[in-house]
Scaffold this motif. Structure first.
Motif, PDB file in Angstrom:
ATOM      1  N   VAL A  63       4.752 -40.138  -1.398  1.00 50.33           N
ATOM      2  CA  VAL A  63       3.705 -39.083  -1.959  1.00 50.33           C
ATOM      3  C   VAL A  63       4.012 -37.809  -1.272  1.00 50.33           C
ATOM      4  N   VAL A  64       4.015 -38.015   0.288  1.00 46.87           N
ATOM      5  CA  VAL A  64       3.761 -36.843   0.998  1.00 46.87           C
ATOM      6  C   VAL A  64       5.338 -35.960   0.963  1.00 46.87           C
ATOM      7  N   MET A  65       6.197 -36.613   0.492  1.00 49.33           N
ATOM      8  CA  MET A  65       7.446 -35.842   0.301  1.00 49.33           C
ATOM      9  C   MET A  65       7.553 -35.052  -0.960  1.00 49.33           C
ATOM     10  N   LEU A  66       6.415 -35.288  -1.969  1.00 43.60           N
ATOM     11  CA  LEU A  66       6.447 -34.495  -3.399  1.00 43.60           C
ATOM     12  C   LEU A  66       5.637 -33.357  -3.357  1.00 43.60           C
ATOM     13  N   SER A  67       5.702 -32.529  -3.882  1.00 45.94           N
ATOM     14  CA  SER A  67       5.056 -31.374  -3.961  1.00 45.94           C
ATOM     15  C   SER A  67       3.937 -31.477  -5.377  1.00 45.94           C
ATOM     16  N   ARG A  68       3.019 -30.725  -5.200  1.00 42.56           N
ATOM     17  CA  ARG A  68       1.809 -31.033  -6.443  1.00 42.56           C
ATOM     18  C   ARG A  68       2.462 -30.678  -7.620  1.00 42.56           C
ATOM     19  N   ARG A  69       3.079 -29.572  -7.669  1.00 42.44           N
ATOM     20  CA  ARG A  69       3.734 -29.195  -9.016  1.00 42.44           C
ATOM     21  C   ARG A  69       5.253 -29.140  -8.649  1.00 42.44           C
ATOM     22  N   HIS A  70       5.855 -30.534  -8.739  1.00 44.62           N
ATOM     23  CA  HIS A  70       7.123 -30.578  -8.025  1.00 44.62           C
ATOM     24  C   HIS A  70       8.412 -30.343  -8.978  1.00 44.62           C
ATOM     25  N   ALA A  71       8.322 -31.258 -10.147  1.00 44.54           N
ATOM     26  CA  ALA A  71       9.350 -30.840 -11.159  1.00 44.54           C
ATOM     27  C   ALA A  71       8.905 -31.334 -12.740  1.00 44.54           C
ATOM     28  N   ARG A  72       9.447 -30.779 -13.864  1.00 37.32           N
ATOM     29  CA  ARG A  72       9.300 -31.265 -15.121  1.00 37.32           C
ATOM     30  C   ARG A  72      10.814 -31.761 -15.655  1.00 37.32           C
ATOM     31  N   ILE A  73      10.428 -33.044 -16.563  1.00 36.85           N
ATOM     32  CA  ILE A  73      11.582 -33.560 -17.405  1.00 36.85           C
ATOM     33  C   ILE A  73      11.016 -33.318 -18.886  1.00 36.85           C
ATOM     34  N   PHE A  74      12.140 -32.603 -19.679  1.00 37.76           N
ATOM     35  CA  PHE A  74      11.305 -32.367 -20.954  1.00 37.76           C
ATOM     36  C   PHE A  74      12.402 -32.461 -21.937  1.00 37.76           C
ATOM     37  N   CYS A  75      12.129 -32.658 -23.363  1.00 40.42           N
ATOM     38  CA  CYS A  75      13.209 -32.618 -24.318  1.00 40.42           C
ATOM     39  C   CYS A  75      13.199 -31.424 -25.390  1.00 40.42           C
ATOM     40  N   GLU A  76      14.387 -31.231 -25.581  1.00 45.24           N
ATOM     41  CA  GLU A  76      14.517 -29.811 -26.162  1.00 45.24           C
ATOM     42  C   GLU A  76      15.742 -30.016 -27.126  1.00 45.24           C
ATOM     43  N   ALA A  77      15.283 -29.957 -28.525  1.00 45.82           N
ATOM     44  CA  ALA A  77      16.580 -29.885 -29.531  1.00 45.82           C
ATOM     45  C   ALA A  77      17.478 -31.037 -29.330  1.00 45.82           C
ATOM     46  N   GLY A  78      17.040 -32.073 -29.266  1.00 44.44           N
ATOM     47  CA  GLY A  78      17.886 -33.219 -28.997  1.00 44.44           C
ATOM     48  C   GLY A  78      18.358 -33.494 -27.673  1.00 44.44           C
ATOM     49  N   SER A  79      18.181 -32.531 -26.618  1.00 43.11           N
ATOM     50  CA  SER A  79      18.605 -32.618 -25.321  1.00 43.11           C
ATOM     51  C   SER A  79      17.509 -32.678 -24.407  1.00 43.11           C
ATOM     52  N   VAL A  80      17.996 -33.368 -23.233  1.00 43.05           N
ATOM     53  CA  VAL A  80      17.011 -33.834 -22.074  1.00 43.05           C
ATOM     54  C   VAL A  80      17.125 -32.560 -20.982  1.00 43.05           C
ATOM     55  N   TYR A  81      16.185 -31.915 -20.337  1.00 46.11           N
ATOM     56  CA  TYR A  81      16.432 -31.127 -19.221  1.00 46.11           C
ATOM     57  C   TYR A  81      15.538 -31.445 -18.042  1.00 46.11           C
ATOM     58  N   VAL A  82      15.856 -31.080 -16.853  1.00 49.01           N
ATOM     59  CA  VAL A  82      14.865 -31.000 -15.660  1.00 49.01           C
ATOM     60  C   VAL A  82      14.955 -29.743 -15.104  1.00 49.01           C
ATOM     61  N   VAL A  83      13.821 -29.346 -14.540  1.00 47.49           N
ATOM     62  CA  VAL A  83      13.549 -28.023 -13.869  1.00 47.49           C
ATOM     63  C   VAL A  83      12.643 -28.437 -12.502  1.00 47.49           C
ATOM     64  N   ASP A  84      13.207 -27.797 -11.318  1.00 44.12           N
ATOM     65  CA  ASP A  84      12.404 -27.821 -10.248  1.00 44.12           C
ATOM     66  C   ASP A  84      11.493 -26.561 -10.186  1.00 44.12           C
ATOM     67  N   LEU A  85      10.288 -26.959  -9.849  1.00 49.08           N
ATOM     68  CA  LEU A  85       9.089 -26.054  -9.705  1.00 49.08           C
ATOM     69  C   LEU A  85       8.909 -25.472  -8.294  1.00 49.08           C
ATOM     70  N   GLU A  86      10.050 -24.940  -7.647  1.00 46.16           N
ATOM     71  CA  GLU A  86       9.982 -24.512  -6.374  1.00 46.16           C
ATOM     72  C   GLU A  86       9.329 -25.578  -5.412  1.00 46.16           C
ATOM     73  N   SER A  87       9.517 -26.670  -5.483  1.00 41.55           N
ATOM     74  CA  SER A  87       8.952 -27.869  -4.817  1.00 41.55           C
ATOM     75  C   SER A  87       9.505 -27.723  -3.120  1.00 41.55           C
ATOM     76  N   SER A  88       8.866 -28.147  -2.265  1.00 43.56           N
ATOM     77  CA  SER A  88       9.026 -27.908  -1.010  1.00 43.56           C
ATOM     78  C   SER A  88      10.495 -28.684  -0.591  1.00 43.56           C
ATOM     79  N   ASN A  89      10.481 -30.039  -1.160  1.00 42.25           N
ATOM     80  CA  ASN A  89      11.689 -30.721  -0.775  1.00 42.25           C
ATOM     81  C   ASN A  89      12.640 -31.003  -1.680  1.00 42.25           C
ATOM     82  N   GLY A  90      12.574 -30.055  -2.780  1.00 48.11           N
ATOM     83  CA  GLY A  90      13.831 -30.140  -3.681  1.00 48.11           C
ATOM     84  C   GLY A  90      14.088 -31.105  -4.880  1.00 48.11           C
ATOM     85  N   THR A  91      14.631 -30.837  -5.787  1.00 46.95           N
ATOM     86  CA  THR A  91      15.141 -31.853  -6.676  1.00 46.95           C
ATOM     87  C   THR A  91      16.516 -31.852  -6.843  1.00 46.95           C
TER      88      THR A  91
END
Length: 847
Positions: A63-91
């Motif tokens: 838990v300590v290595m994750l940011s509070r708003r770390h990343a999101r995975i979502f579906c869009e138009a039949g595709s899957v995406y991931v986005v990093d939300l400026e996390s401290s330790n990265g995605t």
């Protein structure tokens, strides 16, 4: 709705059916680094963060290595995406760190969060496509009828709340200040299962539900709650209706009343809608919601539309990233020009050209085969997990192709996987020198791979940090003055200089070496604790060291006694104070003996110098200053005294006395004479004791024996203590009776002192010695003397039994110490001779 689009996107706005297509996918994250955590299924959108489920239930080191708003995975138009939300330790995706742009995921990709979690992504069409049981309609009704806001009806999700949306920017003229409180990405409302959720997108002025500001994660919306965006103006009452599933409405867009659809703002009025109601039947794209807004870098086209700089320069960036043509391709190009030139054909010349071309192509083929052999061998050793051999091979290839980015990445991965585990094993065994040596191999690989340099530096820092923690005695051990403060300051200064970069570098190591994650997380826990303690205790240490330097510089060491006592009471977790107090007591005693000796001589000074051992730098320096000033006996005389003392301890009295007689010349003759006199007195008393023992008519032998034992020096007179130990044991009953008698006296005097009341402040500050002070001081000093005598006798014949009486002795000792300390605090008030007399009435300060 105008929106800044990600450089990733190039498609037209999505309609409802396209967004819903993501629901027909089975998306599963299979754990790689922590199999015991189980797989994660993604239903539309997955929020990754330390407060999100299931991540919040994981162990602290994860838990300590994750940011509070770390990343999101979502579906869009039949595709899957991931986005990093400026996390401290990265995605990472396939071990490449994400930038601030959504990236599409494919089946089989490896995704990592914070350097501690890694998953294999599985994406497959659902075996049986299902339709939702019913549709949700969300109505946002303005809370105030005077706000001029429209009722918003949302039938497709997600919905982005943005100051750039005409729903809100249309109020700029009437409520410019309120609109300014909104952010370009204020919040978004999305459907998760059968719930409608709202999430603040790190807006400046916040999003509120029933008056409570949303934190880092989304919350479900309930029918009837109040939501407010950026302040109290854009406040709406939530209405939620659930209807049976019907065919989806045709694609539609947003509209504002009385505004016709525009090209830059596609909109369509719903039939029958009131003038104050806007129907939202086309969802916002998740790509728009989670794309980083580069508004500060946007440029405008001639038509006034916003054109992202990233998109405008994409071709230039692609060209910049294009690799230069290799030597082989350049050679082939030249050969092609040679063969296909426009000169007239000549058969002989053509044959030579053909032969040359065949030879060159053969050489190229041979070279390619040799290079390919190295790469095939590298692939084989990587597949079987032989990362040490892989490091050697990829390092050899880097020598041939130093600019190959892919080779550098592979070289870094192989080097870390080959060298970090043995380094980590040394570290966990507390073999810090071995761990430092293990980094040498990693550092050598950095000669051809500069990417390893910062990693080696961070691992070396971590090794030094663990060495410090171990040397101190563990993370819970106190910070010790004159031992830990310099190392702590150096280590914390390095970490605080660029914390985020250090975290990213170490998280990169964890991404390649999963077993590094646990120790890294533990180190962060220890680091935060040390940072917290250092803020308090390092400042206290600096103040105390300054006080010690000041008072020793003034030649006033006695002033440090209350300073050390106050520091110990105020900072109980500060270590090393016992050593400082011991050094102070020894220094004061030696200094007093050196300056208080009559005619400049004292036999006891030799003994004190012989036992002088200072552990803290300021007292070591002050002792050297005393020695160089001539106030202490020279080193050669101290060595002679040491030789005589050792002979005395061994029972060679005549040799010891002869050695002291040789010292009785020169400026320190009187000191040597007094040491000689004391030893002669001990021998004389021992002879009298032996005569009393031999005479059966001599009475009071036990008293004489105990008096002799009490006069002995515990360090120097060990021979005589051993010589009388048998007699002490033989008369144990009488000795015990004497000890018990002393204890009873001490108890009686102590009780009387307590009944009459302790020495009060008004008596201590008197300018004379009153009879009341004298009486109470006598009771306390006599009680202390008898208690000490009793416990000393008990310790000689019954050490186990002596522990029963230490409590009363310690209680008396504590009161006597407190009274002496209170008197010493008055040294600036009382006359020196008066203070000295009052302290003398309290008795000897030694135990």
């Amino acid at each position: 709705m105008p929106a800044t689009e990600c450089a990733l996107r190039g498609e037209a706005p999505l309609n409802a059916s396209q967004v819903a297509a993501g629901n027909d996918l089975d998306i599963v994250l299979k754990p790689l680094s922590r199999p015991e955590l189980g797989e994660i299924r993604v239903d539309g959108m997955l929020a990754v963060g330390r407060a999100e489920q299931p991540f919040a239930t994981y162990q602290d080191d994860i838990v300590v290595m994750l940011s509070r708003r770390h990343a999101r995975i979502f579906c869009e138009a039949g595709s899957v995406y991931v986005v990093d939300l400026e996390s401290s330790n990265g995605t990472t995706v396939n071990r490449i760190v994400l930038e601030q742009t959504p990236q599409q995921l494919h089946d089989g990709d490896e995704i990592g969060f914070g350097g501690v979690l890694s998953y294999r992504v599985q994406i497959a069409p659902r075996a049986q496509k299902t339709r939702p049981a019913g549709s949700l309609t969300l109505t946002l009704t303005p809370e105030s009828v005077h706000s001029g806001l429209d009722t918003i009806v949302i039938t497709r999700f997600p919905f982005l709340v943005s100051k750039a949306d005409a729903l809100f920017s249309g109020h700029q003229e009437a409520h410019a200040r309120q609109v300014s409180y909104l952010s370009r990405r204020q919040a978004h409302i999305f459907q998760k299962g059968s719930d409608v959720c709202i999430e603040d997108l790190a807006s400046t002025n916040g999003t509120f539900v029933d008056g409570l500001r949303l934190q880092e994660h989304a919350v479900p919306l309930q029918d009837g709650v109040l939501v407010a965006f950026g302040g109290d103006h854009f406040t709406y009452r939530v209405g939620i209706t659930r209807e049976p599933c019907t065919e989806p409405a045709p694609a539609a867009t947003r509209t504002m009343p009385n505004n016709p659809p525009q090209a830059s703002e596609p909109a369509a009025r719903q039939p029958g809608a009131s003038e104050k109601t806007t129907f939202i039947v086309a969802p916002t794209s998740f790509l728009d919601i989670f794309c980083v807004d580069q508004a500060s870098s946007d440029t405008e086209s001639p038509s006034g539309a916003i054109v992202p700089v990233a998109a405008a320069t994409a071709d230039n960036e692609h060209a910049a990233k294009r690799r230069p043509r290799g030597r082989v391709l350049l050679l082939l190009s030249e050969l092609s020009t040679l063969v296909t030139n426009d000169e007239p054909a000549d058969s002989r010349r053509g044959a030579w050209k053909a032969a040359a071309l065949v030879a060159v192509l053969g050489a190229i083929a041979l070279t390619a085969m040799l290079w390919g052999a190295d790469e095939r061998q590298l692939k084989n050793v990587v597949e079987r997990g032989d990362y040490a051999q892989a490091s050697v091979l990829v390092n050899r290839l880097l020598e041939q192709r130093p600019g190959d980015v892919d080779l550098k990445a592979l070289a870094t991965e192989a080097a870390l996987k080959a060298n970090v585990p043995p380094w980590l094993a040394k570290l966990q065994m507390r073999d810090f020198d071995g761990a430092q040596a293990a980094l040498g191999a990693l550092s050598e690989l950095g000669v051809r791979n500069p990417d390893l340099h910062p990693i080696v530096a961070e691992l070396a820092w971590l090794g030094n940090f663990e060495r410090l923690v171990s040397t101190r005695g563990g993370p819970e051990a106190p910070i010790r003055i004159y031992a830990d403060e310099d190392g702590i300051e150096t280590l914390l200064a390095h970490w605080n200089d660029n914390t985020s970069e250090h975290q990213r570098t170490l998280a990169r190591v964890a991404a390649h070496v999963p077993q590094f994650s646990g120790p890294y997380g533990e180190m962060l826990t220890h680091l935060r604790k040390l940072q917290s303690e250092a803020m308090v205790y390092l400042a206290a240490i600096d103040r105390l060291k300054a006080a010690i330097a000041t008072e020793l510089g003034r030649d006033n060491p006695e002033a440090l006694v209350p300073v050390l006592q106050e520091t110990a009471e105020k900072y109980p977790h500060l270590g090393g104070l016992d050593g400082v107090r011991g050094d102070l007591a020894r220094y004061i005693e030696i200094r007093r003996e050196a300056r208080g000796r009559p005619s400049g001589q004292s036999g006891r000074l030799f003994a004190l110098q012989l036992k002088a051992r200072f552990t803290t730098p300021p007292f070591q320096q002050s002792y050297r200053t005393l020695a160089t000033s001539g106030q202490l006996a020279p080193a050669d005389l101290v060595r002679q005294y040491e030789a005589a003392t050792q002979a005395w301890k061994d029972g060679q009295a005549s040799q010891a006395l002869a050695g002291l007689q040789k010292m009785a010349v020169g400026p320190w003759a009187e000191a040597a004479a007094k040491a000689l006199e004391r030893k002669q007195t001990v021998m004389a008393r021992f002879g009298s004791l032996q005569q009393a023992r031999a005479s059966s008519t001599t009475s009071g032998y036990v008293e004489q024996l105990l008096a002799f034992r009490e006069s002995l020096d515990a360090d120097e007179d060990v021979y005589f203590a051993r010589a009388t130990q048998a007699d002490l044991e033989q008369h144990k009953d009488q000795v015990m009776a004497r000890a018990q008698d002393n204890l009873n006296r001490a108890r009686t005097l102590w009780q009387e002192y307590r009944n009459t009341g302790p020495i009060e402040a008004s008596q201590r500050i008197e300018t004379t010695i009153s009879s009341l002070f004298r009486t109470r001081a006598r009771l306390l000093s006599e009680a202390s003397r008898y208690a000490n005598q009793s416990t000393q006798v008990y310790a000689q014949v019954d050490a186990a039994g002596a522990e029963r009486w230490t409590a009363i002795r310690d209680e008396i000792k504590a009161e006597a110490k407190a009274q002496r300390s209170a008197l010493q605090d008055l040294r600036n008030v009382l006359e020196p001779e008066l203070l000295k007399s009052k302290l003398a009435l309290l008795g000897d300060a030694s135990p």
